[in-house]
Structure formats: structure tokens, C-alpha cells
Design an enzyme around this catalytic site. Structure first.
Site, PDB file in Angstrom:
ATOM      1  N   HIS A 180      -2.340  -3.546  -5.786  1.00 42.84           N
ATOM      2  CA  HIS A 180      -2.809  -3.044  -4.493  1.00 42.84           C
ATOM      3  C   HIS A 180      -4.313  -3.218  -4.351  1.00 42.84           C
ATOM      4  O   HIS A 180      -5.091  -2.569  -5.053  1.00 42.84           O
ATOM      5  CB  HIS A 180      -2.423  -1.565  -4.361  1.00 42.84           C
ATOM      6  N   ASN A 219      -4.114   6.256  -1.804  1.00 42.47           N
ATOM      7  CA  ASN A 219      -3.609   6.639  -0.483  1.00 42.47           C
ATOM      8  C   ASN A 219      -3.008   8.043  -0.500  1.00 42.47           C
ATOM      9  O   ASN A 219      -3.027   8.754   0.508  1.00 42.47           O
ATOM     10  CB  ASN A 219      -2.570   5.630   0.009  1.00 42.47           C
ATOM     11  N   GLU A 265      -5.373  -1.197  -7.659  1.00 44.56           N
ATOM     12  CA  GLU A 265      -4.375  -0.340  -8.302  1.00 44.56           C
ATOM     13  C   GLU A 265      -3.270  -1.216  -8.882  1.00 44.56           C
ATOM     14  O   GLU A 265      -2.684  -2.036  -8.168  1.00 44.56           O
ATOM     15  CB  GLU A 265      -3.772   0.642  -7.297  1.00 44.56           C
ATOM     16  N   SER A 285       0.822  -1.216   0.000  1.00 45.15           N
ATOM     17  CA  SER A 285       0.000   0.000   0.000  1.00 45.15           C
ATOM     18  C   SER A 285       0.852   1.259   0.000  1.00 45.15           C
ATOM     19  O   SER A 285       0.325   2.356  -0.180  1.00 45.15           O
ATOM     20  CB  SER A 285      -0.922   0.010   1.225  1.00 45.15           C
TER      21      SER A 285
END
Length: 726
Positions: A468, A518, A480, A447
Site C-alpha cells: 500500500h 487508514n 504498508e 487501501s
């Protein structure tokens, strides 16, 4: 007779005694006096209802009505494993006014009324998806029989596009399954499997597909006498059989809708209104209101954004990771790490992708945890009769595990889901390269760690890529795909295709700290933490952002994800991207106090025996952080300070090439962190408020709150030129 209408008999040869509508509808007479009306939209994989069909259907219905030799009609699909997937949404884009959309609705109502008013029994034979306008078509028939095919599903999902069923669905469904069940289906877009549909009274029989048509013919021969009154419980009779009871039902439905949507989605309340008027006043009035509401919703910004999102995700399904580079076929998959993420990845691989999974963990306990992840989900499905026990056993048998790398020799792709430690992940790369094929793709579910660093010591860095997932893996739709500079195009396309097979919507992002999701989430979360330290109550912060449209507020999200996880990611982002990512010191105080969130049963909210029925704030956190929750900042400023920082970072990501397009950025934010879908996503939202408005507000905050609010150059340029993302 219309010259465009062909004729066809049972064998398929032309005949003057049979009639068929050109292109999509064929009428085939049987020797037993039953006729088949077969829908098969040429050139399309699935049947969809189009505006131009109105004249065609009207003509064939006239022919049926005037032909006294036809004693019954069976409506079926010419597509394998598909009845009618719904109405063609493209036709809504042609509507320039609400009146035009209303006219489209009334046209559908009129056609289905003609079908319903045929003097002969009409039976829908349903195999595969029967959704939206497809179910409204089936509802207009006198009887319905469906196959027990696992692909058979019945529902009215229009609400998911900001719409309501506009061809009589809001009026016919309540009569068939009752007010409460119909509202549940229409307000959620819920789809019923065959046995659920039978139990609800939506269909009259469920049979194997091999005898579906024969069963439908027998129902048609037996006639309308087959129609049985709906079975109702005493409670249903009490609630739906009188005006007082119905008032309670409609009132409660409205309260539930407002609690969930915060008034951001107009369609649910309009659905309730349609049903209420049809039941309390008259069906005729109900049909009129349905068409009027449909027209208004088609022209609403909310529906426009949701439809745009639908088309975007549909387009993405047709794309490769790299244009013109076809993916390699993945037949066998490995997963390293038996934790929560590893277990989730194994589950979606076996259940969605239907691929065998070989797991590797350092302990047998880890393997057991991963297997239990799948067992718990599948056991619930068996208990609710969504699947057979034998199906559950077959899916569980597809997941095997070991503490060694046995079984890895012939794997096509391995997903690594171990702890966020660079040295450990580099070792996993080396282990897989030593124990798998030269062509095996190594996908890291990291992540935060750069994929280029994970691949730094790899013998075959072209096979290393980031994949991800978001937690919980079985529910979150986004993945992702992160390619470092050395990742091959083949690896990218193969990984994208694999994620799609798992039921994910993948976006390809650049290998830079935080990737995309993120990275845009961090400023939003940090600003919420700063507002908390500025004496804003936890509950106020969460309620404000939920009211804006997020599924949960930032404080609750921190509890769910883990306060320690947020604390680990922040320094990485600060080092790589700058001071604007520096998190408030509050995180360290919380961790030192053992407040990691839900997993430690101690965070911003109470857990366990301390928790009440409704989620309650742990008031002791205020003393720990030395704040007094007075709450002097307006709700609007709370929302905008958090959201505008996210928008600013999203614009930076697109400008830096972290994401490929505004479309990918919108889908990534909506599917990854629950950015309000009705806005269309961050880039669509920037368009709606205007880049100039956003830049002006950010600049005002720079002077008050600091450089973290400084608008990125891409937004400044857009504001000056008056540009838009779409």
C-alpha cells in the site's frame, strides 16, 4: 610527539618524517610540498565526526603548523563516494545537561578554528555527501573543490533533528554564500548538488572526480590569493549590505518560520538568532550564542523525539521483512494500471530502484498517462539543472507498456494498482498467474480490501501480498506491507526489500480492514466531520489541527484525497471493526451535490477561477449541510477530540498485532499521514501526556459524546499500571 601517532609517506611505508593520527586521520606528504590529510573512520561505511577525534585532530594540526616543509594542505576522505556524512549523533545521547552539549559545540568550534587559522592554504576536496559537521569542516578550510559525482551533496540538515550547526556553521556559511542563501539552507536542511554549490559560492570549483585531488593541490599551491569575493546582486547588496535591509531579511525569515512551524520547532528561530547576532554584533558573540543555543536544543524534547525517529528509521533499513529470511533479488517489475498510483509506482521503481518496468493497462491512453507522470517530474529536474537530459531519457526508457501481458513472462514482481474492486483485483491475480512465472510476487496496492480476499482464488496464494503506497507516490515515504495468513515469509522479505529499494520506509502490518494508517486516520476524520456538523467553521478546524502540527487540516485532506474515497472506506471499516467507524451522513450529501474535492474542483474549498490567491472556504457547503458556523467549541477540545480518537485506535492496533511495535506505529503515522514529527508519533505522544490522562479524558467524553470515545482495554491497563510504550 604522541606515541599513538604513526608516520607514513606517499607509498604508505612508515617514516619518521611524516605524521598521521591513529585510527582515523592520516597525514601524507607529497613531493610538491602539499600534504594530504585523509579522514577514514575505520569500521564505518561513512565518515562521521566523533568527540574523541578532538585530541587526534589537534595533534596533527600542531604537527602541520610546525612543519615548514608543508606548503599547503588538502583535506580529503579515504571513503569511496563519501566525504563526511556529519557528526556522530550518538554522542549527543551522552550529554546529561545543556552545559555538556554546549561544551561539545565549543570543542568543535575550537578545532575548526585551529584548522582555519593554519598559515598555509587549506583546501577541502569533496566527493560524495558533505553534510552537517562535514560541511562545517569544509567551511573551515580556505577553499573548497567538489566532484561532479551525482552522489556529491552539500548541506546543513541539523534542523531536521531539532538542532542547529554547532561547530561554527551559522557563522561561516553566511560569509560565504550570503545571509539569505545561508538561512534558506539551514532552515530547510536543503542539500545542494555540485553545480548548485558552485553557483551559490559554496565551492570554488567543480571537476570530475578523476582530477579532484590534482585540482585541490593546484589550488593549494596557488595559495589563498585564489579566494574570490562573493558575487552579489544589487538586491542582495541592498538587503544585506545595511542594517535596515538585514532587519527586513531577518524579520521575514522569522515570519516564514512561524507560519510553517506554528512555533512547534525551536531550532529554526535559534538559527536565525545565531546568524543575526554574528552579523549585527560580532562573530565572537555569534559563536558563543551558537554553542549556547546548541546546548539548549540538544536537551529539548523536540530534538530528542526527532533523533529517536532518525535512529528508528536507520535501524529499519537494516531489517528484513521476516528475521533471518533473506529477500529474493528483484530484477524486473510489472505495474498493472496506468492511473495516478500506477504512474507513481512505475516512476519510483525506474528512478529510485533503477529497475526496468513493464506496464499493463486496458488502454494506450492509460500507458501514456503513466509515462507522462514520469516525464513531468523528470522534465522539471532537467529544467532546474538537477539532472542532464540524457539521464532523463535513460530513466524514461526503463518504462515500457502494453495493453496485453506481453513482457510479463519473466517478471519477478508485479504491483497491481487498479480500481478498488475485489472481483477486478482477483482477476488481476489470475491473469498474472497465467502470464508470469510461478515465483512472481503479486503485490496489490489496495487501501482497504483485505489481502486474504484478494488471494482467495489464487493458485499460489503464498505469492500474494499487499503493498500500500500513499499519494503522491513520488513524495510520500511510507509503504504498508500487508501479509495475509497464507503469504510466505520469503514473499514478505522480498517485498520489504523492494519497497526499500524504491526509497520507501516500509512497515509490515496485519491483514485487517483499514490496515494501520487508514484505520487510525478514519476516527480522526470522522470526528472532524462531526465537529463541522456541530457548527464549527471549516477554517477553524483545519487551522487548529495544523497548529497542532499536521501538514494540512482534516477538511483540506478530505478535499485532497477525495470525499468519495472517504465515503467508500467508512462502510468497510464499520462492517469489519464496529460502529465507532460509522461516518456522519454528511458525506452522502456532499457526494450527491457533486462535491468530491479537488478532483471535481468542488468540495470544502473553492477551486479554479472562484479561488482566491489563498485557499478559501466554499461557504455554500454550510447551507448544503444545514449548519451555521458559529464555532463555540474551544480550539483545545477540537484538537484533542480528533487526536485522542486516533491515539486510542493506534493503541488498539498494537494490542491486536496489526503493527509489530510502537516504533512501527510511530513511523507509520508520521510518514503516512503527517502525524507531527516533533511529538515522536502517536505512541510517543501517549507516553508524553500519560496513559492515565488520556483514559480519564476519553471516559469523560463517553458520557457526553458516546461510546466511540471508550478507551481500549490496552490503554486502561497501561493507565492502571503506570506503564509506557518506551
Amino acid at each position: 610527539m604522541n606515541q599513538d601517532i604513526k608516520t607514513q609517506n606517499l607509498e604508505g611505508s612508515e617514516s619518521a618524517d611524516s605524521a598521521a593520527v591513529a585510527n582515523s586521520f592520516t597525514l601524507v606528504r607529497q613531493e610538491n610540498g602539499i600534504a594530504h590529510l585523509v579522514m577514514d573512520v575505520l569500521g564505518d561505511a561513512m565518515n562521521t565526526l566523533k568527540a574523541e577525534f578532538a585530541e587526534q585532530i589537534s595533534q596533527v594540526l600542531i604537527d602541520i603548523k610546525t612543519d615548514t616543509s608543508i606548503k599547503g594542505l588538502v583535506l580529503l576522505s579515504g571513503k569511496a563516494d563519501s566525504f563526511v556524512a556529519g557528526a556522530d549523533i550518538n554522542m549527543l545521547a551522552n550529554c546529561k545537561t545543556a552545559e555538556e552539549a554546549t561544551s561539545l559545540s565549543r570543542q568543535g568550534q575550537m578545532i575548526f578554528d585551529q584548522l582555519s587559522n593554519l598559515p598555509i592554504p587549506v583546501v577541502a576536496a569533496i566527493n560524495g555527501p558533505c553534510l552537517g559537521g562535514g560541511l562545517e569542516l569544509a567551511l573551515a578550510c580556505h577553499l573548497r573543490v567538489c566532484s561532479d559525482n551525482t552522489k556529491t551533496a552539500l548541506g546543513l540538515p541539523e534542523v531536521q533533528l531539532g538542532l542547529l550547526p554547532g561547530s561554527g556553521g551559522t557563522q561561516r556559511l553566511p560569509k560565504l554564500v550570503g545571509i539569505q542563501k545561508s538561512l534558506d539552507m539551514m532552515l530547510t536542511g536543503k542539500q545542494l548538488r555540485a553545480k548548485q554549490a558552485l553557483k551559490a559560492g559554496l565551492v570554488d570549483d567543480v571537476v570530475p572526480n578523476s582530477i579532484l585531488i590534482a585540482t585541490a593541490e593546484n589550488l593549494a599551491i596557488a595559495g589563498k590569493a585564489n579566494i574570490k569575493p562573493r558575487k552579489t546582486s544589487l538586491l542582495d547588496k541592498f538587503l544585506e549590505g545595511n542594517s535596515i535591509g538585514r532587519s527586513i531579511v531577518f524579520s521575514q525569515a522569522s515570519k516564514t518560520v512561524m507560519a510553517k512551524t506554528k512555533g512547534n520547532y525551536p531550532a529554526p528561530l535559534k538559527i536565525i538568532d545565531c546568524v543575526k547576532i554574528g552579523v549585527e554584533q560580532s562573530p565572537a558573540k555569534g559563536y558563543q550564542v551558537e554553542a549556547d543555543h546548541f546546548g539548549q536544543l540538544v536537551m529539548s524534547d523536540v530534538s530528542a523525539q526527532l533523533r529517536k525517529l532518525f535512529f528508528a528509521t536507520t535501524d529499519m533499513k537494516k531489517e528484513h521483512g521476516v528475521a533471518d529470511v533473506a529477500p529474493e533479488k528483484v530484477n524486473t517489475v510489472g505495474v498493472i494500471g496506468g492511473g495516478l498510483m500506477g504512474g507513481g509506482i512505475a516512476f519510483v521503481t525506474a528512478s529510485k530502484a533503477k529497475l526496468p518496468v513493464r506496464m499493463k493497462d486496458i488502454s494506450h491512453q492509460g500507458i501514456s498517462h503513466a509515462l507522462k507522470y514520469s516525464y513531468d517530474i523528470l522534465a522539471k529536474k532537467v529544467k532546474r539543472r538537477f539532472m542532464l537530459k540524457t539521464e532523463m531519457q535513460q530513466q524514461l526508457a526503463m518504462i515500457t507498456g502494453s495493453t496485453e501481458y506481453t513482457g510479463f513472462k519473466n517478471l519477478d514482481l508485479v504491483v497491481e494498482a487498479v480500481f478498488e474492486d475485489l472481483t477486478l483485483k482477483q482477476k488481476m491475480v489470475a491473469d498474472v498467474e497465467a502470464n508470469a512465472k510461478d515465483s512472481t510476487v503479486f503485490a496489490s496496492n489496495t487501501s482497504s480490501l483485505p489481502i486474504g480476499q484478494i488471494a482467495a482464488q489464487a493458485q499460489r496464494p503464498e505469492n500474494v501480498i499487499g503493498l500500500h503506497y500513499f499519494s503522491p507516490v513520488d513524495k510520500m515515504p511510507l509503504a504498508e506491507i500487508i501479509a495475509h495468513e497464507g503469504t510466505s515469509d520469503q514473499t514478505i522479505s522480498t517485498t520489504v526489500a523492494f519497497a526499500k529499494k524504491q526509497g520507501k520506509t516500509p512497515i509490515v502490518v496485519k491483514d485487517k480492514a483499514g490496515f494501520y494508517v487508514n484505520r487510525i486516520l478514519a476516527p480522526y476524520m470522522n470526528e472532524a466531520a462531526r465537529l463541522l456538523l456541530a457548527n464549527e467553521p471549516i477554517e477553524k478546524l483545519d487551522k487548529a489541527l495544523v497548529k497542532f502540527g499536521f501538514p494540512v487540516g482534516p477538511m483540506q485532506l478530505l478535499d485532497e484525497v477525495g470525499i468519495d474515497i472517504g465515503a467508500k472506506i467508512s462502510p468497510i471499516l464499520t462492517t469489519e471493526l464496529g460502529e465507532r467507524f460509522t461516518a456522519p451522513d454528511a458525506f452522502n450529501k456532499l457526494i450527491d451535490d457533486g462535491r468530491l474535492g479537488k478532483k471535481s474542483a468542488k468540495g470544502f474549498y473553492l477551486y479554479g477561477k472562484q479561488a482566491k490567491k489563498h485557499k478559501a472556504v466554499d461557504e455554500s457547503v454550510y447551507a448544503l449541510l444545514q449548519i451555521k458556523p458559529t464555532g463555540t467549541i474551544s480550539e483545545t477540545d477540537v484538537i484533542n477530540r480528533c487526536v485522542y480518537l486516533m491515539l486510542n485506535e493506534a493503541a488498539r492496533c498494537l494490542d491486536e498485532g496489526i503493527i509489530r511495535s510502537a516504533r512501527d506505529g510511530d513511523i507509520g503515522a508520521i510518514f503516512g499521514i503527517g502525524f507531527p514529527p516533533f511529538t515522536g508519533g502517536p505512541f510517543s505522544y501517549i507516553d508524553s501526556i500519560g496513559a492515565d490522562t488520556l483514559v480519564t479524558q476519553l471516559n469523560q467524553w463517553v458520557s457526553v459524546h458516546g461510546e466511540r470515545f471508550k478507551p481500549c482495554q490496552a490503554l486502561v491497563d497501561m493507565a492502571e499500571k503506570g506503564d509506557r510504550y518506551y
